[in-house]
Write an enzyme that holds these catalytic residues in place. Structure first.
Site, short mmCIF file in Angstrom:
data_model
loop_
_atom_site.label_atom_id
_atom_site.label_comp_id
_atom_site.label_asym_id
_atom_site.label_seq_id
_atom_site.Cartn_x
_atom_site.Cartn_y
_atom_site.Cartn_z
N ASP A 34 0.81 -1.21 0.00
CA ASP A 34 0.00 0.00 0.00
C ASP A 34 0.85 1.27 0.00
O ASP A 34 0.54 2.24 -0.68
CB ASP A 34 -0.92 0.03 1.23
N ASP A 38 0.66 4.32 -2.59
CA ASP A 38 0.34 5.70 -2.19
C ASP A 38 1.38 6.68 -2.72
O ASP A 38 1.07 7.79 -3.15
CB ASP A 38 0.28 5.82 -0.66
N LEU A 84 -36.37 -10.01 -15.84
CA LEU A 84 -36.42 -11.46 -16.06
C LEU A 84 -37.70 -12.02 -15.49
O LEU A 84 -38.21 -11.54 -14.48
CB LEU A 84 -35.25 -12.14 -15.33
N GLU A 114 -25.70 -18.39 -13.97
CA GLU A 114 -24.97 -17.37 -13.22
C GLU A 114 -25.71 -17.06 -11.93
O GLU A 114 -26.92 -17.25 -11.86
CB GLU A 114 -24.92 -16.05 -14.02
N LYS A 116 -27.73 -14.76 -9.43
CA LYS A 116 -28.56 -13.56 -9.57
C LYS A 116 -28.16 -12.62 -8.44
O LYS A 116 -28.48 -12.86 -7.28
CB LYS A 116 -30.04 -13.93 -9.48
N ASP A 118 -28.07 -9.60 -6.05
CA ASP A 118 -29.13 -8.75 -5.51
C ASP A 118 -28.58 -7.34 -5.28
O ASP A 118 -28.22 -6.96 -4.18
CB ASP A 118 -29.63 -9.35 -4.20
N TYR A 228 -22.20 -8.57 -16.16
CA TYR A 228 -22.52 -9.85 -16.82
C TYR A 228 -23.22 -9.66 -18.15
O TYR A 228 -23.26 -10.55 -18.98
CB TYR A 228 -23.41 -10.70 -15.92
N LYS A 320 -35.57 -18.64 -8.41
CA LYS A 320 -35.45 -18.11 -7.05
C LYS A 320 -35.32 -19.25 -6.05
O LYS A 320 -36.13 -20.19 -6.08
CB LYS A 320 -36.67 -17.26 -6.71
N CYS A 414 -58.60 -1.11 20.75
CA CYS A 414 -57.64 -0.61 19.77
C CYS A 414 -56.49 0.07 20.50
O CYS A 414 -56.72 0.98 21.30
CB CYS A 414 -58.34 0.39 18.84
N CYS A 417 -56.63 4.10 19.61
CA CYS A 417 -57.67 5.03 20.05
C CYS A 417 -58.51 4.50 21.20
O CYS A 417 -59.39 5.19 21.71
CB CYS A 417 -58.58 5.41 18.88
N CYS A 442 -60.26 6.73 14.02
CA CYS A 442 -59.03 6.29 14.68
C CYS A 442 -57.84 6.85 13.90
O CYS A 442 -57.74 6.65 12.68
CB CYS A 442 -58.98 4.76 14.69
S1 IVH Z 1 -29.64 -10.92 -17.12
C1 IVH Z 1 -32.11 -9.37 -20.61
N1 IVH Z 1 -28.03 -11.85 -15.23
O1 IVH Z 1 -31.99 -9.26 -12.09
C2 IVH Z 1 -31.50 -10.07 -19.44
N2 IVH Z 1 -29.68 -10.25 -14.63
O2 IVH Z 1 -34.87 -9.69 -12.01
C3 IVH Z 1 -31.57 -9.28 -18.20
N3 IVH Z 1 -29.65 -9.59 -12.27
O3 IVH Z 1 -32.87 -6.72 -14.34
C4 IVH Z 1 -30.81 -9.62 -17.04
N4 IVH Z 1 -27.98 -10.87 -11.67
O4 IVH Z 1 -30.78 -6.37 -12.84
C5 IVH Z 1 -29.06 -11.04 -15.53
N5 IVH Z 1 -26.54 -12.73 -13.66
C6 IVH Z 1 -27.56 -11.91 -13.97
C7 IVH Z 1 -28.19 -11.08 -12.99
C8 IVH Z 1 -29.25 -10.27 -13.37
C9 IVH Z 1 -28.87 -9.96 -11.27
C10 IVH Z 1 -30.77 -8.61 -12.17
C11 IVH Z 1 -30.88 -7.66 -13.34
C12 IVH Z 1 -32.27 -7.88 -13.88
C13 IVH Z 1 -32.96 -8.45 -12.69
C14 IVH Z 1 -34.18 -9.24 -13.10
#
Ligand code: IVH
Length: 680
Positions: A34, A38, A84, A114, A116, A118, A228, A320, A414, A417, A442
Site C-alpha cells: 500500500d 500511495d 427477467l 450465473e 442472480k 441482488d 454480466y 429463485k 384498539c 384510540c 381512529c
Molecule cells: S440478465 C435481458 N443476469 O436481475 C437479461 N440479470 O430480475 C436481463 N440480475 O434486471 C438480465 N444478476 O438487474 C441477468 N446474472 C444476472 C443477474 C441479473 C442480477 C438482475 C438484473 C435484472 C434483474 C431481473
C-alpha cells in the site's frame, strides 16, 4: 521537468496505477505494498498539479468529482434494460427449458448459469476504451446519468484493458452495483453506535448511494460492481465479437471488468439443474447477496431467434431459491392498526440477518395464528422471508423453551384510540380471524387511508411518506383524503423536516393527482375488497364512479370478477353518509370520475364473451390493432392459452401457443376466418 518528460512520466504512472488498481480491486490480488502505491499515486497528483493539461477524464485521479451535481440527466439506453421472468421450482425451470426447446426444435442448446446478484442494475458505456456514461436502469428505456457516482467505484475501469487496435468502438455493459456484506455490516454497526436507524438490507444503501448528488459522499460508501450483461458492442475493425454468453463473460474479464464469482456451462437440462443446486451451496460465500440463479441460453444467435416479450427475454429466466429461515428470540408482541382497522400482531425480534436484511419485526398474522402455533413471548422462533415478502414468524423452536415464556393476551381494545375491538361476522374464514377497530376516526386508520391514497399503485403522490402523513394527521391538517387538496404550502413547510421547496413539490404532486384515471380514485378510496384489479374491472363496466356508487349489488355483479362479497362491501361503503360526503367533495375538487376504461359496446358485440389468444404475425393488421378490434366487438384478448380460451388466431410463424391450443383442443382460426367472424 519539460512538458515532454512530464508526459512520458504521466503515461507511465497512469499505466502502472491502472494495473495495480485492477489487481487490487478487481482480482483482489495486490501487486505492491500500500505504501508504495500511495507514493506513486501522490506523484501522479503532483504531476497533474504542475501540468494540468495532462489531466484526462479517465486518469486514476479523476474518480471523485469535487463538486456535487445539480441533478441527474436522463439517459436513453441504446438497447432497453429488460427484466427477467421468475421461477420458483425445478419443475417450472424444466418447463422453461422445454419451452425454449420447442422454439428451437432439433437444435443443440447450451446454457449458462450465473448467480442472480441482488444489487442495483446499471449500464456502463465505453467509447474507444474510455468510460463515458453510466446509468441506472430507470424504467428500462431511460435511466439517470450517474456517471460521476459510478466512477468512484474502484472496480469500474475508467479505461478498458485493451490496445488502441483492438479496443471496441462502443461497448455497453450491464451489471449490478452492490454493497459487499462486510461493508454493509460495518455501516450498520456504525449507525447503531450513532443511534441511527439501521438499513434493512445491503441493496437499500447501495441504491441510496447511487442516488446521491455528491460523489464525495458516494466515494466513502463501500460499493462494488459485477458485470454480466450485453448491451451494445461495436468491436474494433476486423475483430470478431463474442458469439455466446460464455464468451461474453470471458471478454468482459479480459477488458478488466469484475464478473460473477462463478458461472456454469451446461449442455443438458440435468447439468443445468445440478448447476443451480451447486450455486445454492456456494453462494453463501460470495461477497454479495444473491437471491437466485439466472439461466441463459448460451448462443446469441439463438437468443435472437427466441426473442423477448415486452418485459423479459424468452431465452433467460431467474430461478429463485426457497426462502431462508432463521431463528431468533421473540422479545415482545405489539399490535398495529391498519387502514381498514385490522389489528395485526407484530413480532418484535432480537435483530437477525436473514436473506439479505436485518430483521427485527415480522408479522404474526392474527390472534388465531398465534394460538394455533402456540407462540409465546420469550420463545425462540423460526422466521422466514422470500424476496420482497414481509418476513413472517412460521413456528416455535420448542426445544428452546425454558418455561419462562409468557402467553400473549390479544387486546380487546384498539391500541391507538382505545375503541372496543370487534370481530367480523363474515363467513369468510380469513376475515373471521381478524379483530378490527370500528372507529373510522381512529388516527391510525386515517393515516393508513391517506398513505394508501397516495401510494404508487393508487394516486401516486410522491413525497407522502409515513413521517409526513403522521405529521399531517397528528396536527389535524388532514382528516381524510379530500383534505389533502386544501393543503397550503405554508402549512406543509412549517412541519418538521420539511422546507419550502419540498412542501411546494408535495403540493404540486397532490394537484397533479387530479388527472389520474378513475380506477385509481376508486382503488385509492381503500374500500374493503376493492383492489386495483377489481377497480379496473368496475371501471370497464361502468361509465363513471357515480354509476358504480349508485348501482345495486345485482348491477355491480354484472361486471366481470365481481361477486357478492365485493358488491356488498361497495354498497355498505356508499351507504355511510360520511363516505357520500367524501365523494361529493372529491367530485367538486375535480378528481376524475369518468372512466376511460369503459367499453360501452362490449356486452353487445358479435364477439361478446369470447376470449381470444393471438399468435404469430397477422398480414392485415398489427397485434395491437387486432386486440383493439376484438375488444371493440365485445371480446377479450388473453396472453396465454387455457381451457377457457375460445379461439386462437394463428398468423405467420406461430409460437408455442399453437401447440398449446392443439394440446387443449382449443379452436384455431386463420386470419381470414377471424376477419369473417368479426363481420363486415
Ligand atoms: S440478465 C435481458 N443476469 O436481475 C437479461 N440479470 O430480475 C436481463 N440480475 O434486471 C438480465 N444478476 O438487474 C441477468 N446474472 C444476472 C443477474 C441479473 C442480477 C438482475 C438484473 C435484472 C434483474 C431481473
Amino acid at each position: 521537468m519539460t512538458l515532454k518528460e512530464a508526459q512520458a512520466r504521466h503515461a507511465q504512472l497512469v499505466r502502472d496505477i491502472r494495473r495495480y488498481d485492477h489487481a487490487y480491486y478487481v482480482e483482489a490480488r495486490p501487486l505492491i505494498p500500500d505504501l508504495e502505491y500511495d507514493r506513486l499515486y501522490r506523484e501522479l497528483v503532483e504531476l497533474e498539479r504542475q501540468f494540468p493539461e495532462l489531466v484526462t477524464p479517465d486518469s486514476p485521479t479523476q474518480r471523485v468529482a469535487e463538486k456535487p451535481m445539480e441533478g441527474f440527466r436522463p439517459v436513453r439506453h441504446a438497447v432497453p434494460m429488460m427484466s427477467l421472468d421468475n421461477t420458483y421450482s425445478q419443475a417450472e425451470l424444466r418447463d422453461f427449458v422445454h419451452r425454449v426447446e420447442r422454439l428451437l426444435p432439433g437444435e443443440r442448446l447450451e446454457w449458462v448459469v450465473e448467480p442472480k446478484v441482488d444489487g442495483v442494475a446499471v449500464s456502463l458505456r465505453y467509447e474507444n476504451g474510455r468510460f463515458t456514461v453510466g446509468a441506472t436502469r430507470g424504467d428500462g428505456t431511460t435511466g439517470d446519468d450517474i456517471t460521476a457516482n459510478l466512477k468512484t467505484i474502484r472496480s469500474v475501469p475508467l479505461h478498458l484493458r485493451c490496445d488502441p487496435t483492438d479496443c471496441p468502438e462502443v461497448l455497453e455493459v450491464r451489471g449490478e452495483v452492490y454493497m459487499p456484506r462486510a461493508g454493509f455490516e460495518k455501516l450498520n454497526a456504525e449507525r447503531a453506535a450513532a443511534g441511527e436507524e439501521l438499513f434493512a438490507n445491503p441493496r437499500n444503501p447501495a441504491a441510496g448511494s447511487l442516488k446521491q448528488l455528491d460523489p464525495r459522499i458516494v466515494a466513502r460508501r463501500p460499493l462494488d460492481i459485477v458485470l454480466y450483461g450485453m448491451g451494445v458492442l461495436r468491436p474494433a475493425a476486423g475483430h470478431r465479437p463474442p458469439q455466446t454468453q460464455w464468451e461474453w463473460l470471458e471478454y468482459l474479464r479480459k477488458l478488466g471488468f469484475k464478473t460473477p464469482e462463478c458461472a456454469w456451462f451446461c449442455r443438458s437440462e440435468e447439468e443445468l439443474i445440478a448447476a443451480v443446486n451447486e450455486l445454492d451451496a456456494v453462494r453463501k460465500n460470495f461477497p454479495y447477496e444473491t437471491d437466485g440463479a439466472v439461466i441463459k441460453l448460451n448462443a446469441f444467435e439463438q437468443q435472437r431467434r427466441v426473442g423477448a416479450t415486452a418485459k423479459a427475454p424468452r431465452w433467460a429466466i431467474a430461478y429463485k431459491y426457497a426462502p431462508e429461515q432463521a431463528q431468533t428470540k421473540l422479545k415482545a408482541i405489539t399490535v398495529q392498526v391498519g387502514r381498514t382497522g385490522a389489528l395485526t400482531p407484530v413480532a418484535e425480534l432480537e435483530p437477525v440477518f436473514l436473506a439479505g436484511s436485518t430483521i427485527s419485526r415480522a408479522t404474526l398474522h392474527n390472534e388465531d395464528y398465534i394460538r394455533e402455533k402456540d407462540i409465546r413471548i420469550g420463545d425462540t422462533v423460526l422466521i422466514e422471508k422470500a424476496g420482497e415478502v414481509i418476513p413472517a414468524v412460521v413456528g416455535v423452536v420448542a426445544s428452546r423453551r425454558t418455561g419462562a415464556e409468557k402467553i400473549f393476551q390479544f387486546p380487546r381494545t384498539c391500541p391507538e384510540c382505545g375503541s372496543k375491538a370487534v370481530k367480523s361476522l363474515a363467513a369468510d374464514e380469513a376475515e373471521a380471524a381478524v379483530w378490527r377497530c370500528p372507529n373510522p376516526d381512529c388516527p391510525a386508520q386515517i393515516r393508513g387511508r391517506i398513505e394508501h391514497w397516495c401510494s404508487r399503485g393508487a394516486m401516486d403522490i410522491e413525497g407522502a411518506g409515513e413521517v409526513l402523513v403522521a405529521q399531517l394527521v397528528g396536527r389535524g391538517l388532514v382528516r381524510d383524503v379530500a383534505d389533502l387538496y386544501r393543503l397550503k404550502v405554508g402549512e406543509v413547510a412549517a412541519l418538521e423536516r420539511m422546507g419550502e421547496k419540498s412542501a411546494r413539490n408535495f403540493i404540486e404532486a397532490i394537484q397533479a393527482s387530479k388527472a389520474r384515471e378513475a380506477w385509481r380514485v376508486l382503488y385509492g378510496l381503500g374500500i374493503l375488497h376493492v383492489g386495483a384489479g377489481v377497480a379496473k374491472s368496475l371501471c370497464r363496466h361502468f361509465p363513471s364512479l357515480d354509476d358504480i356508487f349508485e348501482a345495486t349489488p345485482e348491477q355491480l355483479m354484472q361486471a366481470e370478477d365481481i361477486g357478492e362479497v365485493i358488491a356488498q362491501s361497495i354498497v355498505r361503503w356508499r351507504n355511510d353518509p360520511d363516505n357520500r360526503r367524501l365523494l361529493d367533495r372529491l367530485r367538486k375538487i375535480g378528481l376524475n370520475f369518468q372512466s376511460d376504461l369503459y367499453r360501452p359496446a362490449a356486452a353487445a358485440g358479435p364477439l361478446a364473451g369470447k376470449t381470444f389468444v393471438l399468435t404469430g404475425t397477422l398480414a392485415s393488421m398489427t397485434r395491437e390493432q387486432a386486440t383493439a378490434k376484438i375488444e371493440a366487438l365485445g371480446g377479450k384478448v388473453s396472453s396465454s392459452v387455457s381451457k377457457k380460451t375460445d379461439y386462437v388466431v394463428v398468423g405467420a410463424d406461430p409460437g408455442s401457443k399453437l401447440d398449446k391450443a392443439r394440446q387443449l383442443g382449443v379452436k384455431t382460426l386463420t386470419e381470414q376466418e377471424f376477419l369473417k367472424l368479426c363481420g363486415p
